[in-house]
Design a protein around this motif. Structure first.
Motif, PDB file in Angstrom:
ATOM      1  N   VAL A  27       0.840  -1.201   0.000  1.00 17.29           N
ATOM      2  CA  VAL A  27       0.000   0.000   0.000  1.00 17.29           C
ATOM      3  C   VAL A  27       0.877   1.252   0.000  1.00 17.29           C
ATOM      4  N   THR A  28       1.941   1.220   0.787  1.00 15.82           N
ATOM      5  CA  THR A  28       2.862   2.355   0.842  1.00 15.82           C
ATOM      6  C   THR A  28       3.534   2.578  -0.505  1.00 15.82           C
ATOM      7  N   ASP A  29       3.931   1.503  -1.165  1.00 20.94           N
ATOM      8  CA  ASP A  29       4.555   1.615  -2.487  1.00 20.94           C
ATOM      9  C   ASP A  29       3.602   2.264  -3.487  1.00 20.94           C
ATOM     10  N   VAL A  30       2.341   1.844  -3.471  1.00 25.52           N
ATOM     11  CA  VAL A  30       1.344   2.404  -4.390  1.00 25.52           C
ATOM     12  C   VAL A  30       1.131   3.887  -4.094  1.00 25.52           C
ATOM     13  N   ALA A  31       1.054   4.227  -2.797  1.00 19.18           N
ATOM     14  CA  ALA A  31       0.867   5.627  -2.408  1.00 19.18           C
ATOM     15  C   ALA A  31       2.056   6.484  -2.828  1.00 19.18           C
ATOM     16  N   MET A  32       3.251   5.924  -2.740  1.00 18.86           N
ATOM     17  CA  MET A  32       4.451   6.658  -3.168  1.00 18.86           C
ATOM     18  C   MET A  32       4.431   6.900  -4.673  1.00 18.86           C
ATOM     19  N   ASP A  33       3.997   5.899  -5.437  1.00 18.73           N
ATOM     20  CA  ASP A  33       3.868   6.078  -6.882  1.00 18.73           C
ATOM     21  C   ASP A  33       2.884   7.200  -7.188  1.00 18.73           C
ATOM     22  N   LEU A  34       1.813   7.246  -6.426  1.00 12.58           N
ATOM     23  CA  LEU A  34       0.801   8.283  -6.601  1.00 12.58           C
ATOM     24  C   LEU A  34       1.359   9.655  -6.266  1.00 12.58           C
ATOM     25  N   ALA A  35       2.146   9.718  -5.182  1.00 12.00           N
ATOM     26  CA  ALA A  35       2.732  10.996  -4.756  1.00 12.00           C
ATOM     27  C   ALA A  35       3.735  11.521  -5.778  1.00 12.00           C
ATOM     28  N   GLU A  36       4.396  10.611  -6.472  1.00 20.04           N
ATOM     29  CA  GLU A  36       5.393  11.010  -7.457  1.00 20.04           C
ATOM     30  C   GLU A  36       4.764  11.559  -8.731  1.00 20.04           C
ATOM     31  N   THR A  37       3.483  11.228  -8.971  1.00 14.88           N
ATOM     32  CA  THR A  37       2.833  11.631 -10.219  1.00 14.88           C
ATOM     33  C   THR A  37       1.715  12.651 -10.034  1.00 14.88           C
ATOM     34  N   HIS A  38       1.395  12.983  -8.785  1.00 14.64           N
ATOM     35  CA  HIS A  38       0.325  13.954  -8.515  1.00 14.64           C
ATOM     36  C   HIS A  38       0.817  15.031  -7.560  1.00 14.64           C
ATOM     37  N   ASP A  39       0.501  16.285  -7.887  1.00 11.57           N
ATOM     38  CA  ASP A  39       0.908  17.403  -7.027  1.00 11.57           C
ATOM     39  C   ASP A  39       0.118  17.408  -5.728  1.00 11.57           C
ATOM     40  N   ASP A  40      -1.208  17.260  -5.830  1.00 13.68           N
ATOM     41  CA  ASP A  40      -2.074  17.319  -4.643  1.00 13.68           C
ATOM     42  C   ASP A  40      -2.503  15.913  -4.262  1.00 13.68           C
ATOM     43  N   VAL A  41      -1.544  15.116  -3.780  1.00 14.76           N
ATOM     44  CA  VAL A  41      -1.850  13.722  -3.478  1.00 14.76           C
ATOM     45  C   VAL A  41      -2.846  13.584  -2.336  1.00 14.76           C
ATOM     46  N   GLU A  42      -2.774  14.473  -1.345  1.00 17.12           N
ATOM     47  CA  GLU A  42      -3.662  14.351  -0.190  1.00 17.12           C
ATOM     48  C   GLU A  42      -5.114  14.672  -0.545  1.00 17.12           C
ATOM     49  N   GLY A  43      -5.317  15.382  -1.650  1.00 17.95           N
ATOM     50  CA  GLY A  43      -6.683  15.670  -2.084  1.00 17.95           C
ATOM     51  C   GLY A  43      -7.205  14.631  -3.061  1.00 17.95           C
ATOM     52  N   ASN A  44      -6.410  13.617  -3.329  1.00 22.74           N
ATOM     53  CA  ASN A  44      -6.776  12.570  -4.270  1.00 22.74           C
ATOM     54  C   ASN A  44      -7.588  11.493  -3.564  1.00 22.74           C
ATOM     55  N   ASP A  45      -8.744  11.131  -4.153  1.00 22.11           N
ATOM     56  CA  ASP A  45      -9.621  10.124  -3.535  1.00 22.11           C
ATOM     57  C   ASP A  45      -8.924   8.779  -3.407  1.00 22.11           C
ATOM     58  N   ARG A  46      -8.084   8.459  -4.392  1.00 18.53           N
ATOM     59  CA  ARG A  46      -7.383   7.183  -4.348  1.00 18.53           C
ATOM     60  C   ARG A  46      -6.409   7.150  -3.179  1.00 18.53           C
ATOM     61  N   PHE A  47      -5.758   8.282  -2.920  1.00 11.85           N
ATOM     62  CA  PHE A  47      -4.829   8.344  -1.793  1.00 11.85           C
ATOM     63  C   PHE A  47      -5.579   8.147  -0.474  1.00 11.85           C
ATOM     64  N   LYS A  48      -6.754   8.756  -0.364  1.00 11.93           N
ATOM     65  CA  LYS A  48      -7.547   8.596   0.859  1.00 11.93           C
ATOM     66  C   LYS A  48      -7.919   7.136   1.083  1.00 11.93           C
ATOM     67  N   GLU A  49      -8.216   6.431  -0.019  1.00 11.88           N
ATOM     68  CA  GLU A  49      -8.538   5.001   0.106  1.00 11.88           C
ATOM     69  C   GLU A  49      -7.315   4.213   0.588  1.00 11.88           C
ATOM     70  N   LEU A  50      -6.157   4.573   0.071  1.00 12.33           N
ATOM     71  CA  LEU A  50      -4.923   3.902   0.498  1.00 12.33           C
ATOM     72  C   LEU A  50      -4.628   4.181   1.959  1.00 12.33           C
ATOM     73  N   GLN A  51      -4.845   5.430   2.370  1.00 12.71           N
ATOM     74  CA  GLN A  51      -4.628   5.808   3.766  1.00 12.71           C
ATOM     75  C   GLN A  51      -5.579   5.052   4.688  1.00 12.71           C
ATOM     76  N   ASP A  52      -6.834   4.931   4.273  1.00 15.32           N
ATOM     77  CA  ASP A  52      -7.816   4.173   5.066  1.00 15.32           C
ATOM     78  C   ASP A  52      -7.419   2.699   5.148  1.00 15.32           C
ATOM     79  N   THR A  53      -6.900   2.179   4.037  1.00 15.17           N
ATOM     80  CA  THR A  53      -6.498   0.767   3.998  1.00 15.17           C
ATOM     81  C   THR A  53      -5.355   0.493   4.961  1.00 15.17           C
ATOM     82  N   ILE A  54      -4.358   1.381   4.974  1.00 14.36           N
ATOM     83  CA  ILE A  54      -3.207   1.126   5.842  1.00 14.36           C
ATOM     84  C   ILE A  54      -3.584   1.289   7.312  1.00 14.36           C
TER      85      ILE A  54
END
Length: 230
Positions: A27-54
């Motif tokens: 989950v952390t690896d996926v979130a890091m990939d997301l952070a590397e490709t998105h400026d506003d990762v914390e506002g991303n719905d997918r990131f919130k799902e990953l955060q909830d999962t972890i």
């Protein structure tokens, strides 16, 4: 019910915990990939799902730890008691576990080591993404130099490549998680402080709470392994 069956179940739960921690790394690896490709990762719905999962994984890991502790506590005196007490074992565990769960707060999940590593890794990726192009090139050169020497990939305790690198928040040195945790606990059992094993480091009191999993370095090590096989 027999104590051997109980111990077998606890062993299975411990194995499940290893799977949970592996899931948290993924989950952390996926979130890091997301952070590397998105400026506003914390506002991303997918990131919130990953955060909830972890956080859900952290809750499950924590609850298993408490359940195992309670079972071990309840069964510790069974052998010295009358056999009929075995019949109440399940109810005793259930009752104590429910009491323990009622005392827990989800806020403490944010102190789980892998949740801390998750947040640290995302921040690290965001900081790197926010650098100027010249700074990124300079850092890339440094990464290449590190990869070539593999100095930062080697644990100062085991002298071999790290599997799960952790960073000491006080002195910024890295070690393999299992090696440093075993050293700290060994020193603690001897009522001694654990000195940082890096030669010349002045940190004379390394604690488990000082350590944070460095998922960024772990990914670099894995990447280096993949490249070396090509």
């Amino acid at each position: 019910m027999s104590l051997s069956a109980v111990h077998g179940t606890l062993s299975s739960l411990r194995s499940c915990q290893n799977d949970i921690k592996t899931t948290m790394d993924i989950v952390t690896d996926v979130a890091m990939d997301l952070a590397e490709t998105h400026d506003d990762v914390e506002g991303n719905d997918r990131f919130k799902e990953l955060q909830d999962t972890i956080l859900e994984c952290a809750k499950l890991d924590r609850d298993i730890n408490h359940f195992v502790d309670i079972v071990q506590q309840v069964t510790s005196d069974v052998t010295s008691q009358e056999p009929e007490n075995m019949f109440s074992l399940s109810e005793d565990v259930k009752r104590q576990f429910e009491i323990k769960l009622s005392q827990l707060s989800d806020a403490e999940l944010h102190n789980h080591q892998k949740v801390i590593a998750f947040k640290y890794s995302i921040k690290n990726c965001q900081d790197q993404a926010g650098q100027e192009p010249a700074e990124r090139l300079e850092e890339l050169d440094e990464d290449i130099a590190v990869t070539q020497s593999q100095v930062n990939f080697t644990c100062p305790l085991t002298t071999v490549e790290m599997v799960n690198p952790v960073k000491n928040k006080k002195c910024n040195h890295h070690y393999d998680e299992e090696a440093i945790v075993n050293l700290i606990r060994n020193r603690y059992s001897q009522r001694k402080k654990c000195r940082c094993p890096v030669v010349g480091c002045a940190n004379s009191d390394v604690k488990e709470s000082d350590l944070v999993l460095d998922q960024v370095l772990r990914r670099r090590i894995q990447s280096q392994k993949r490249n070396s096989k090509m």
